[in-house]
Design a protein around this motif. Structure first.
Motif, PDB file in Angstrom:
ATOM      1  N   LYS A 173      -0.308  11.744  -7.874  1.00  0.00           N
ATOM      2  CA  LYS A 173       0.358  12.352  -6.723  1.00  0.00           C
ATOM      3  C   LYS A 173       1.071  13.638  -7.146  1.00  0.00           C
ATOM      4  N   ILE A 174       1.751  13.619  -8.293  1.00  0.00           N
ATOM      5  CA  ILE A 174       2.450  14.816  -8.778  1.00  0.00           C
ATOM      6  C   ILE A 174       1.458  15.952  -9.002  1.00  0.00           C
ATOM      7  N   ILE A 190      -9.977   2.830  -0.136  1.00  0.00           N
ATOM      8  CA  ILE A 190     -10.474   4.204  -0.221  1.00  0.00           C
ATOM      9  C   ILE A 190      -9.294   5.111  -0.558  1.00  0.00           C
ATOM     10  N   PHE A 191      -9.415   5.851  -1.647  1.00  0.00           N
ATOM     11  CA  PHE A 191      -8.409   6.834  -2.030  1.00  0.00           C
ATOM     12  C   PHE A 191      -8.956   8.222  -1.688  1.00  0.00           C
ATOM     13  N   TYR A 250      -3.725   9.992  -0.682  1.00  0.00           N
ATOM     14  CA  TYR A 250      -3.268   8.783   0.006  1.00  0.00           C
ATOM     15  C   TYR A 250      -4.346   7.703  -0.073  1.00  0.00           C
ATOM     16  N   ALA A 251      -3.945   6.485   0.274  1.00  0.00           N
ATOM     17  CA  ALA A 251      -4.852   5.341   0.203  1.00  0.00           C
ATOM     18  C   ALA A 251      -4.896   4.633   1.546  1.00  0.00           C
ATOM     19  N   ILE A 290       0.821  -1.214   0.000  1.00  0.00           N
ATOM     20  CA  ILE A 290       0.000   0.000   0.000  1.00  0.00           C
ATOM     21  C   ILE A 290       0.853   1.261   0.000  1.00  0.00           C
ATOM     22  N   ASP A 291       2.068   1.202   0.616  1.00  0.00           N
ATOM     23  CA  ASP A 291       2.953   2.374   0.646  1.00  0.00           C
ATOM     24  C   ASP A 291       3.672   2.598  -0.679  1.00  0.00           C
TER      25      ASP A 291
END
Length: 559
Positions: free
Chosen positions: A528-529, A549-550, A540-541, A503-504
């Motif tokens: 993300k950018i 969930i994002f 984040y997720a 996940i990370d």
């Protein structure tokens, strides 16, 4: 009694004084606690002193001397004198003009030496030189102590001089060592500045005298060995013409607000090349607020800026590549959304053709002719609507592929709705239920198409996970809300969630959980950018009970 050196030492004694003397008030003012006994005449006062009634008698010197002489008393002496002066004058009655003329003639003819002689005859004063041995022992002892102290001091002074010579020798040694250390520190500082590409400067504001370190000369590409007539002018001349006004305004504002400032600007070199630097400045002010001296640093960040520009180009390229990678999916969506309008157009065309072929309407009959025209008009109107729908679909998707160069102030929920509209038909065709709950209709400063791409990416990722995992009753939940002045968007699913081990890594470049044929590994990285760099937000997720969930967070616009 002994001669009174300081009157304050006998201020507690009682003194007689002739009533009506002009200087009584001055005495009381100068010595508020003085004890005075008023008498009728000087003779009464002196007699009282002799009899022990008063400690002393205060009077004018000439008057006192006169009475001491004429009384012929050997026991009374003048023992002190005040600093105050009292003028002595002669007065005659108005009707005694002869005496007045005598005084006038005397005052003009008498010589100062004759006047003094007459005064001496009138008020001659005796000076007694009695020897009093009362304090001889004390004085002798005091002299011995003083002489002993003198020799002791001389001996001590000699010792201290020797110690001072030793300390001076040590001080010279320490000073030499300190100069060596200072030189070393200065050398180390110059090396450190050269390595960090940081120079420092000092500006004397009153004289406009500017001083630089060696690295500052290197950054501005000026020869340190040359003595410049006006180094400040050389500095301004090196600043890029388009940045000079910004620099001058920042410096002036820092003096006005009495605060330091940081400013990034460009330098224009003699060969036409451009350098990027960061200036930091702090100023010392006098107590009245007048600026005295400004201290500053200048750092060459050209390499950093060029690298950042290259990375921005790379990110822009990757963003475009990601969009091209999504082109297939978008074309599929367009094709899907075109099917229904095209089918409707085709059906209308077939119906119109059948009506013509079967001659359903008798065109020779006016009523039948009108029905035929109404029928054709209705079909053509519907075809026009279908065609307009097709054109709108093309417009929506073509706008998406135009990158936003400038940010706009838009409502957050409207952007989310616009993104969902582009994939709504595709999601419905996959029998996926969508739960939309939008409660963040606040303005944000946004690059619209880039943010739409992020939302599309999150929705499509959720759709693909649901299909890939063959989830029964698949569902996507799209929810927006406000939290701590941030607009937040959550895109969740019930596809089972994300492996905690990876996940990370989801937002790392080229990392993908999709099948090799479908995943580029750039979608979430570019998301993300876009959120972090373009909108200064976060993405984040996390896992929920049923799936992933994002979350996107962006600051609301407060302009």
């Amino acid at each position: 009694k002994n001669f009174i050196v300081e009157f304050k030492t006998v201020i507690d004694k009682t003194f007689s004084i002739v009533a009506g003397q002009s200087f009584i008030e001055n005495l009381k003012f100068t010595y508020p606690s003085i004890k005075l006994k008023l008498v009728k005449s000087t003779e009464d006062g002196l007699t009282g002193v002799k009899n022990g009634e008063y400690y002393g008698h205060i009077d004018v010197l000439m008057s006192s001397a006169y009475w001491l002489k004429h009384l012929g008393d050997e026991e009374l002496y003048i023992s002190s004198q005040f600093n105050e002066q009292v003028e002595v004058r002669f007065a005659t009655r108005k009707d005694d003009k002869i005496l007045y003329n005598i005084f006038e003639k005397i005052s003009k003819d008498i010589k100062p030496s004759e006047l003094q002689k007459k005064l001496n005859e009138w008020v001659s004063i005796r000076y007694s030189q009695n020897v009093n041995f009362e304090y001889a022992k004390e004085i002798l002892l005091l002299l011995i102590i003083i002489i002993g102290g003198f020799f002791y001091r001389q001996n001590l002074l000699a010792q201290k001089n020797k110690e001072l010579e030793i300390l001076q020798s040590e001080l010279v040694t320490l000073n030499n060592a300190l100069e060596s250390k200072v030189q070393k520190v200065d050398n180390d500082l110059q090396i450190a500045q050269r390595m960090a590409k940081v120079g420092s400067w000092v500006l004397n504001i009153s004289t406009n005298d500017l001083k630089w370190t060696s690295e500052t000369y290197n950054i501005f590409e000026l020869d340190e060995k040359i003595k410049y007539y006006n180094l400040y002018a050389e500095f301004i001349n090196r600043v890029h013409p388009d940045d000079r006004s910004k620099l001058e305004v920042s410096y002036a504002k820092s003096l006005q607000d009495k605060r330091s400032y940081n400013l990034e600007h460009r330098l224009l070199m003699d060969d036409g090349s451009i350098k990027y630097v960061i200036e930091h400045c702090e100023t010392i002010f006098a107590k009245d607020g007048t600026p005295i001296t400004s201290y500053g640093t200048v750092q060459d960040i050209t390499d950093r800026v060029l690298i950042k520009q290259e990375l921005e180009k790379k990110d822009a390229y990757l963003l475009q590549q990601s969009r091209l990678a999504q082109m297939g999916e978008m074309l599929s969506m367009i094709a899907h959304q075109w099917r229904q309008p095209l089918a409707s157009i085709s059906t209308a065309q077939i119906n119109m053709q059948l009506v013509l072929d079967l001659e359903k309407y008798d065109l020779n009959d006016k009523n039948e002719q009108k029905k035929f025209l109404d029928y054709f008009e209705d079909k053509l109107t519907k075809i026009g609507l279908y065609t307009k729908n097709l054109s709108q679909i093309i417009t929506d998707f073509s706008d998406f592929y135009k990158p936003n160069k400038k940010s706009e102030i838009l409502l957050f929920d409207e952007i989310v709705q616009k993104a969902y509209k582009m994939v709504a038909d595709t999601i419905k065709s996959n029998s996926i239920k969508v739960n939309i709950d939008l409660n963040a209709n606040y303005k944000i400063k946004v690059h619209e198409n880039e943010l739409i791409q992020v939302v599309l990416n999150l929705i499509n990722n959720a759709r693909e996970q649901l299909l890939q995992n063959n989830i029964k009753n698949p569902m996507i939940k799209i929810q927006s809300y406000i939290s701590d002045d941030d607009v937040c968007l959550e895109v969740g699913d019930n596809a089972g969630g994300i492996n905690e081990k990876i996940i990370d890594k989801l937002f790392d470049p080229y990392f993908s959980t999709k099948l090799e044929k479908n995943g580029t590994g750039l979608g979430l990285y570019l998301s993300k950018i876009i959120i972090k760099e373009y909108h200064h937000g976060s993405i984040y997720a996390k896992n929920s009970k049923n799936g992933a969930i994002f979350t996107i967070r962006i600051k609301t616009y407060r302009g």
